[in-house]
Design a protein around this motif. Structure first.
Motif, PDB file in Angstrom:
ATOM      1  N   LYS A 148      -1.981  11.245   4.186  1.00 42.11           N
ATOM      2  CA  LYS A 148      -1.697  10.239   5.215  1.00 42.11           C
ATOM      3  C   LYS A 148      -0.787  10.797   6.297  1.00 42.11           C
ATOM      4  CE  LYS A 148       0.186   5.616   5.936  1.00 42.11           C
ATOM      5  NZ  LYS A 148       0.751   4.392   5.303  1.00 42.11           N
ATOM      6  N   LYS A 149       0.234  11.540   5.908  1.00 39.90           N
ATOM      7  CA  LYS A 149       1.175  12.110   6.871  1.00 39.90           C
ATOM      8  C   LYS A 149       0.453  12.999   7.875  1.00 39.90           C
ATOM      9  CE  LYS A 149       5.433  14.876   7.105  1.00 39.90           C
ATOM     10  NZ  LYS A 149       6.177  13.864   7.888  1.00 39.90           N
ATOM     11  N   ASN A 150      -0.577  13.701   7.415  1.00 39.01           N
ATOM     12  CA  ASN A 150      -1.341  14.598   8.294  1.00 39.01           C
ATOM     13  C   ASN A 150      -2.480  13.887   9.005  1.00 39.01           C
ATOM     14  OD1 ASN A 150       0.381  16.520   7.331  1.00 39.01           O
ATOM     15  ND2 ASN A 150      -1.177  17.837   6.419  1.00 39.01           N
ATOM     16  N   GLN A 151      -2.527  12.570   8.888  1.00 35.52           N
ATOM     17  CA  GLN A 151      -3.533  11.744   9.566  1.00 35.52           C
ATOM     18  C   GLN A 151      -4.961  12.124   9.169  1.00 35.52           C
ATOM     19  OE1 GLN A 151      -2.358  12.205  13.731  1.00 35.52           O
ATOM     20  NE2 GLN A 151      -1.048  10.394  13.573  1.00 35.52           N
ATOM     21  N   ILE A 152      -5.113  12.443   7.894  1.00 34.10           N
ATOM     22  CA  ILE A 152      -6.432  12.713   7.314  1.00 34.10           C
ATOM     23  C   ILE A 152      -6.870  11.440   6.593  1.00 34.10           C
ATOM     24  CG2 ILE A 152      -7.722  14.184   5.705  1.00 34.10           C
ATOM     25  CD1 ILE A 152      -5.218  16.149   6.013  1.00 34.10           C
ATOM     26  N   LYS A 153      -8.099  11.036   6.750  1.00 29.84           N
ATOM     27  CA  LYS A 153      -8.551   9.780   6.158  1.00 29.84           C
ATOM     28  C   LYS A 153      -9.312   9.959   4.835  1.00 29.84           C
ATOM     29  CE  LYS A 153      -8.414   6.100   7.463  1.00 29.84           C
ATOM     30  NZ  LYS A 153      -7.439   5.016   7.137  1.00 29.84           N
ATOM     31  N   ARG A 154     -10.148  10.992   4.755  1.00 32.40           N
ATOM     32  CA  ARG A 154     -11.056  11.097   3.598  1.00 32.40           C
ATOM     33  C   ARG A 154     -10.356  11.743   2.416  1.00 32.40           C
ATOM     34  NH1 ARG A 154     -14.263   9.200   0.515  1.00 32.40           N
ATOM     35  NH2 ARG A 154     -16.493   9.646   0.414  1.00 32.40           N
ATOM     36  N   PHE A 155     -10.378  11.051   1.270  1.00 38.67           N
ATOM     37  CA  PHE A 155      -9.694  11.511   0.071  1.00 38.67           C
ATOM     38  C   PHE A 155     -10.601  11.255  -1.125  1.00 38.67           C
ATOM     39  CE2 PHE A 155      -6.754  11.569  -3.437  1.00 38.67           C
ATOM     40  CZ  PHE A 155      -5.754  12.461  -3.056  1.00 38.67           C
ATOM     41  N   ILE A 156     -10.929  12.319  -1.843  1.00 39.55           N
ATOM     42  CA  ILE A 156     -11.838  12.224  -2.988  1.00 39.55           C
ATOM     43  C   ILE A 156     -11.095  12.692  -4.231  1.00 39.55           C
ATOM     44  CG2 ILE A 156     -14.018  13.005  -3.982  1.00 39.55           C
ATOM     45  CD1 ILE A 156     -14.968  13.438  -1.033  1.00 39.55           C
ATOM     46  N   MET A 157     -11.035  11.833  -5.232  1.00 41.16           N
ATOM     47  CA  MET A 157     -10.253  12.148  -6.424  1.00 41.16           C
ATOM     48  C   MET A 157     -11.090  12.132  -7.691  1.00 41.16           C
ATOM     49  SD  MET A 157      -6.489  10.990  -7.606  1.00 41.16           S
ATOM     50  CE  MET A 157      -6.656   9.244  -7.931  1.00 41.16           C
ATOM     51  N   LEU A 158     -10.931  13.184  -8.474  1.00 39.06           N
ATOM     52  CA  LEU A 158     -11.532  13.221  -9.797  1.00 39.06           C
ATOM     53  C   LEU A 158     -10.605  12.517 -10.770  1.00 39.06           C
ATOM     54  CD1 LEU A 158     -13.655  14.205 -11.812  1.00 39.06           C
ATOM     55  CD2 LEU A 158     -12.340  16.337 -12.022  1.00 39.06           C
ATOM     56  N   SER A 159     -11.147  11.564 -11.489  1.00 35.20           N
ATOM     57  CA  SER A 159     -10.375  10.837 -12.480  1.00 35.20           C
ATOM     58  C   SER A 159     -11.144  10.849 -13.788  1.00 35.20           C
ATOM     59  CB  SER A 159     -10.097   9.408 -11.988  1.00 35.20           C
ATOM     60  OG  SER A 159      -9.178   8.760 -12.833  1.00 35.20           O
ATOM     61  N   SER A 160     -10.755   9.977 -14.682  1.00 42.00           N
ATOM     62  CA  SER A 160     -11.347   9.919 -16.013  1.00 42.00           C
ATOM     63  C   SER A 160     -11.933   8.539 -16.261  1.00 42.00           C
ATOM     64  CB  SER A 160     -10.270  10.246 -17.055  1.00 42.00           C
ATOM     65  OG  SER A 160     -10.822  10.330 -18.350  1.00 42.00           O
ATOM     66  N   LEU A 161     -12.947   8.498 -17.091  1.00 34.99           N
ATOM     67  CA  LEU A 161     -13.667   7.255 -17.340  1.00 34.99           C
ATOM     68  C   LEU A 161     -12.735   6.157 -17.868  1.00 34.99           C
ATOM     69  CD1 LEU A 161     -16.640   6.291 -17.178  1.00 34.99           C
ATOM     70  CD2 LEU A 161     -16.796   6.758 -19.634  1.00 34.99           C
ATOM     71  N   PHE A 162     -12.844   4.982 -17.254  1.00 38.47           N
ATOM     72  CA  PHE A 162     -12.147   3.767 -17.678  1.00 38.47           C
ATOM     73  C   PHE A 162     -10.631   3.804 -17.449  1.00 38.47           C
ATOM     74  CE2 PHE A 162     -15.690   3.797 -21.032  1.00 38.47           C
ATOM     75  CZ  PHE A 162     -16.557   3.099 -20.205  1.00 38.47           C
ATOM     76  N   THR A 163     -10.133   4.667 -16.576  1.00 41.98           N
ATOM     77  CA  THR A 163      -8.679   4.688 -16.381  1.00 41.98           C
ATOM     78  C   THR A 163      -8.159   3.371 -15.821  1.00 41.98           C
ATOM     79  OG1 THR A 163      -8.949   5.720 -14.199  1.00 41.98           O
ATOM     80  CG2 THR A 163      -8.525   7.182 -16.070  1.00 41.98           C
ATOM     81  N   LEU A 164      -8.996   2.614 -15.158  1.00 39.12           N
ATOM     82  CA  LEU A 164      -8.575   1.320 -14.613  1.00 39.12           C
ATOM     83  C   LEU A 164      -8.889   0.160 -15.550  1.00 39.12           C
ATOM     84  CD1 LEU A 164      -9.678   1.891 -10.912  1.00 39.12           C
ATOM     85  CD2 LEU A 164      -7.344   1.865 -11.806  1.00 39.12           C
ATOM     86  N   GLN A 165      -9.365   0.476 -16.768  1.00 36.09           N
ATOM     87  CA  GLN A 165      -9.740  -0.555 -17.733  1.00 36.09           C
ATOM     88  C   GLN A 165      -9.077  -0.257 -19.083  1.00 36.09           C
ATOM     89  OE1 GLN A 165     -13.936   0.451 -16.271  1.00 36.09           O
ATOM     90  NE2 GLN A 165     -14.242  -1.553 -17.200  1.00 36.09           N
ATOM     91  N   PRO A 166      -7.772  -0.536 -19.179  1.00 40.26           N
ATOM     92  CA  PRO A 166      -7.045  -0.214 -20.416  1.00 40.26           C
ATOM     93  C   PRO A 166      -7.647  -0.833 -21.671  1.00 40.26           C
ATOM     94  CG  PRO A 166      -5.512  -0.747 -18.655  1.00 40.26           C
ATOM     95  CD  PRO A 166      -6.886  -1.087 -18.144  1.00 40.26           C
TER      96      PRO A 166
END
Length: 212
Positions: free
Chosen positions: A94-112
């Protein structure tokens, strides 16, 4: 396009770099040990310490069109690398005014509620770290993010075929995860999406094109 990759010496990053270079991109790859980053005329290896401040990380990232976060501590530094390290890379983006951000995560990290599934119980600490990183990206930034939640990574040959909407733990060849990450960059329909990935029967590009 010039692209920055955080975690540039890892298994996924190595294949991702190859795929992005094959697509004609110029890569800046950051890692704690830049000497382990794949050698290529289109790849600049830089030292990236995720314990550094967001301001220092921003200077290392520089002016690029997109940022990938594929770093991981393999359970050795979950808070400072997998969680807060990811957050600082987002802040630097964000500080560098870049918009596109792609993140590798793990299955179900948002579903405890799914973390007690077979194969996931031993990953609870990792999933907690990624839970906070993923939530920060979604709720506390205005980045054009895509989060790819992959299943258990294997070193089997890639199939080039996947599916989205996983309902239980499965496996993904590293090569397929890397190809999917590279393909996300070409699909604006994946912006602001969390993609739950598993092996499947649909060509990767087709599966990405069908995201809505």
């Amino acid at each position: 396009m010039k692209i920055f990759i955080a975690g540039g010496s890892g298994r996924v990053a190595t294949d991702l770099i190859k795929d992005l270079v094959a697509d004609g991109h110029e890569i800046i790859a950051g890692a704690r040990h830049p000497e382990n980053i794949i050698k290529d005329d289109n790849v600049t290896a830089v030292r990236l310490d995720l314990h550094a401040s967001a301001e220092e990380i921003a200077k290392i990232i520089g002016r690029v069109s997109a940022v990938y976060f594929v770093a991981g501590s393999r359970g050795n530094d979950l808070l400072r690398t997998d969680a807060f390290g990811a957050v600082k890379v987002m802040q630097a983006t964000k500080k560098n005014q870049i918009k596109r951000f792609i993140m590798l995560s793990s299955l179900f990290t948002l579903q405890p509620d799914k973390w007690n599934q077979p194969g996931l119980a031993d990953l609870t600490d990792y999933n907690i770290a990624k839970f906070f990183a993923d939530n920060y990206l979604i709720n506390d930034t205005d980045l054009d993010y895509t989060i790819l939640q992959a299943s258990l990574l294997t070193e089997e040959p890639g199939t080039g075929k996947i599916s989205f909407g996983a309902s239980k733990e499965s496996t993904n060849p590293i090569a397929d995860v890397a190809e999917t990450l590279a393909g996300i960059l070409n699909h604006a329909n994946t912006i602001k999406k969390v993609l739950l990935m598993k092996s499947g029967n649909m060509p990767i590009n087709t599966a990405l094109g069908n995201v809505y």
